[in-house]
Design an enzyme around this catalytic site. Structure first.
Site, mmCIF file in Angstrom:
data_model
loop_
_atom_site.group_PDB
_atom_site.id
_atom_site.type_symbol
_atom_site.label_atom_id
_atom_site.label_comp_id
_atom_site.label_asym_id
_atom_site.label_seq_id
_atom_site.Cartn_x
_atom_site.Cartn_y
_atom_site.Cartn_z
ATOM 1 N N PHE A 213 0.846 -1.195 0.000
ATOM 2 C CA PHE A 213 0.000 0.000 0.000
ATOM 3 C C PHE A 213 0.880 1.243 0.000
ATOM 4 O O PHE A 213 1.488 1.587 1.011
ATOM 5 C CB PHE A 213 -0.938 -0.032 1.213
ATOM 6 C CG PHE A 213 -1.491 -1.407 1.453
ATOM 7 C CD1 PHE A 213 -2.248 -2.036 0.476
ATOM 8 C CD2 PHE A 213 -1.198 -2.092 2.618
ATOM 9 C CE1 PHE A 213 -2.729 -3.326 0.668
ATOM 10 C CE2 PHE A 213 -1.672 -3.380 2.821
ATOM 11 C CZ PHE A 213 -2.442 -3.994 1.850
ATOM 12 N N ASP A 215 2.218 4.507 0.503
ATOM 13 C CA ASP A 215 1.859 5.605 1.390
ATOM 14 C C ASP A 215 3.082 6.479 1.669
ATOM 15 O O ASP A 215 3.984 6.593 0.847
ATOM 16 C CB ASP A 215 1.271 5.048 2.698
ATOM 17 C CG ASP A 215 2.276 4.215 3.499
ATOM 18 O OD1 ASP A 215 3.402 3.993 3.008
ATOM 19 O OD2 ASP A 215 1.932 3.793 4.617
ATOM 20 N N ASP A 283 4.177 -5.497 3.666
ATOM 21 C CA ASP A 283 3.765 -4.118 3.920
ATOM 22 C C ASP A 283 3.518 -3.895 5.401
ATOM 23 O O ASP A 283 3.961 -2.897 5.978
ATOM 24 C CB ASP A 283 2.496 -3.801 3.125
ATOM 25 C CG ASP A 283 2.026 -2.362 3.341
ATOM 26 O OD1 ASP A 283 2.315 -1.507 2.494
ATOM 27 O OD2 ASP A 283 1.376 -2.092 4.371
#
Length: 306
Positions: A213, A215, A283
């Site tokens: 993810f 970010d 992650d």
């Protein structure tokens, strides 16, 4: 998710500001072999969980709001997750679809027990309204119906979320190419899988399709580990806490190269150990390392996508 992998790989091979260092990946993976990190999804104890549809509703609201904390130095993801948890424990109807459509900024602050305006507060309220309206219109007001309609496919769930909820359509144009990232749509599937431990609403027959993810935190951890290398200009921008524009080359490269790097780590772990590891698991480990590092410096971009 093939689009996410393919477009991220395209960025990594045309990148001007971020380099994925294969020798850095080798070093990190060598240190991981034999002790591939496993981090429990709710290791901090900050999430609501009742093993039913209300948890799904909670997670969808959480992931609709899960972006851009850094402009407020004291606000963190923990504040959001635990604030929403307490609100739901106090009032089981707090996230009903009709109520989501009516929240104002001050009411959202009250829900989270936050003493001042939230970063991008108007956007957060708009996305709550969007979630409430679309759930009511197409899914009987319940995120659990949305999940059940995907037939235990995380890929279908991500596609369904992106189709029905514009606020989750996380993509950019980079050097004339469309790049797909889908951070919050993917993390909703991963949160379900983690919360329900791969059962019930978290049972997906293709959870291995989900990427990491992209970010703020994970790119910074990857850079600290020597997996990502930055240009001097980008390093200076991050070190001086200067803002990087949403959709800029630098920002897209930071995120896409992180996805590409984690995929390469995953492939190398499997090749060296014979053990399958999920991008979701990598992650979660990388993110947990980052949030526990008080001196980690991340890039700063105003964005609703992460």
């Amino acid at each position: 998710m093939d689009e996410v992998r393919a477009s991220s790989a395209w960025v990594a091979t045309h990148s001007s500001h971020v380099v994925v260092d294969s020798s850095g990946i080798e070093r990190v993976v060598e240190n991981m072999i034999g002790s591939i990190p496993k981090v429990e999804w709710n290791y901090e104890g900050i999430h609501y969980f009742d093993n039913g549809p209300l948890t799904v509703q909670y997670l969808f609201v959480l992931d609709a709001l899960n972006f851009c904390f850094w402009p407020d130095k004291e606000l963190t993801y923990d504040n959001l997750a635990s604030g929403l948890k307490t609100a739901l424990q106090n009032d089981k109807s707090a996230f009903d679809a009709d109520r989501l459509q009516k929240y104002t900024g001050p009411q959202l602050r009250e829900l989270l027990k936050w003493p001042r305006p939230l970063p991008l507060e108007d956007e957060r309220v708009r996305l709550l309204h969007e979630v409430g309206l679309e759930l009511e219109k197409n899914f009987g007001g319940k995120a659990s119906n949305l999940v059940e309609s995907c037939g235990k496919s995380a890929v279908k769930l991500v596609a369904l979320v992106a189709r029905h909820f514009p606020g989750f359509r996380d993509h950019s144009v980079y050097k004339g190419h469309q790049i797909f990232l889908y951070k919050r749509a993917q993390i909703f599937a991963a949160d379900l899988w983690g919360a329900f431990k791969g059962k019930r609403y978290g049972e997906f027959n293709d959870i291995d399709s989900i990427t990491m993810f992209a970010d703020y935190i994970v790119p910074a951890v990857l850079q600290q580990l020597g997996v990502l290398k930055y240009s001097s200009n980008l390093s200076s921008t991050i070190e001086t806490n200067s803002e990087i524009g949403s959709g800029s080359e630098e920002e897209v490269e930071l995120r896409a190269c992180s996805i590409y790097a984690v995929e390469k780590m995953r492939e190398l772990i499997t090749a060296k150990s014979g053990k399958q590891v999920l991008s979701v698991e990598l992650d979660l480990w990388l993110w947990s390392v980052g949030v526990q590092s008080s001196y980690l410096q991340h890039h700063r971009t105003l964005s609703i996508y992460y």
